[in-house]
Design an enzyme around this catalytic site. Sequence first.
Site, PDB file in Angstrom:
ATOM      1  NE  ARG A  63      -0.020  -8.843   2.343  1.00  0.00           N
ATOM      2  CZ  ARG A  63      -0.496  -8.071   2.073  1.00  0.00           C
ATOM      3  NH1 ARG A  63      -0.268  -7.036   2.790  1.00  0.00           N
ATOM      4  NH2 ARG A  63      -0.660  -7.866   1.181  1.00  0.00           N
ATOM      5  CB  CYS A  67      -8.165  -7.429   1.731  1.00  0.00           C
ATOM      6  SG  CYS A  67      -7.619  -5.972   0.630  1.00  0.00           S
ATOM      7  CB  VAL A 121      -0.965   0.269   0.686  1.00  0.00           C
ATOM      8  CG1 VAL A 121      -1.509   1.305   1.740  1.00  0.00           C
ATOM      9  CG2 VAL A 121      -1.914  -0.941   1.323  1.00  0.00           C
TER      10      VAL A 121
END
Length: 430
Positions: A334, A263, A20
């Site tokens: 991840r 997410c 990000v």
Amino acid sequence: MYEELLQKQKRIAVVGLGYVGLPIALEFARHFRVIGFDINADRIAMMKQGEDPSRELESAMFCDKDILFTSDPDDLKQANFFVVAVPTPVDDYKVPNLKPLQRASEMIGKALKPGDYVVYESTVYPGCTEDDCLPFLEEQSELTLGRDFKIGYSPERISPGDKKRTLTTIKKVVSGSDAEALEQIAAVYGSIIKAGVYKAPSIKVAEAAKVIENTQRDLNISLMNELAIIFDKMGIDTQEVIKAAGTKWNFLKFTPGLVGGHCIGIDPYYLLYKARQLGYDPQVINSGRRINDGMPAYIATKLLQMLLKKDKNPRQTKVLVMGLTFKENIADIRNSKVAELVRELMKYSINVHLVDPHASPNEVAHEYNLTLMDGPSNKYDAVIAAVCHDEYKALDISYFKELMNGQPILLDLKGMYAVREDDGVEYWRL
């Protein structure tokens, strides 16, 4: 603030340069003076050489940018507009781990000056910015929100591996601690986001909007996973059911699968945590999480049943798992549910070989204590095609038959391959 940043009288600092933070830092650096900060000195060294440690951005993205990469917290004192993009993980008990956010807030608090702005991008539950982060800013700086500095929240909308929906082409939600903060923050982000910004009426609304985006996707996929389990017991092909149902205009074409990554696999736990703090135990969200978290064990059990049906002793079998990253064509491992699938297979003493053309062997070893092979060998009892990498989509059934022994089993978790009954392969897909 915006005009002073634009005239390069003041600087932006982006704290946390992962999937990000780095893209947003480089985009800001097209127009503003930027400090890119990360606690990992090795990652900073790579970025100074124009290399993205996450392998998402090309080296050209680093060229002609007004940015200072650093791991020295003292450099943050030169900044006036702080963007926080640190991870927000959960612990082994699925409880939010706010330590990265708290450490970043403490660090920024020590660098905070009257007139500064702090904007959080990390996904959190509603209220986290003001209730859990702000106290660290005020305590370390000895300043007061409103009177001395302002804060905001602008949830990240980065989609790793997506070359069409990139940072600047996705509308950005922004919010601020007061009307002036909202306008200034909107102006700063609006200068780089081509798709424009949406001004949320409060920080809590912006936080809630982000967390439900991912919770909604989680629930839709969990429904399809549950349907896949039911249809499998009925001997019905779930993919064919989705095709048929998809002929109706308002049917949402979600598909079953392993739900990993940050997410969808992590964010709903933040909302669950906050709801329980308030005395409410969410039924639907919790059920969706339970189903999706249980898919690795379900798939492992399915393979075990298929092996036993062919009179194969699991202790004497060798299985190839193709793909470990949480989605196709990226290096991001991840919260990989494929790693959980591998561990579930190992519980049955199955010898598992793991390959992935995009994942880093060192990262896989460090994160999961698993060995990533350079390539497959042969004489496998079964192959699990777990991730829809382009390299895998180009393969055909003859390729898999050559990898396996005389009773081949192919588990196609993403439905990539068309297999006929006369192909001589025991085939199963979600």
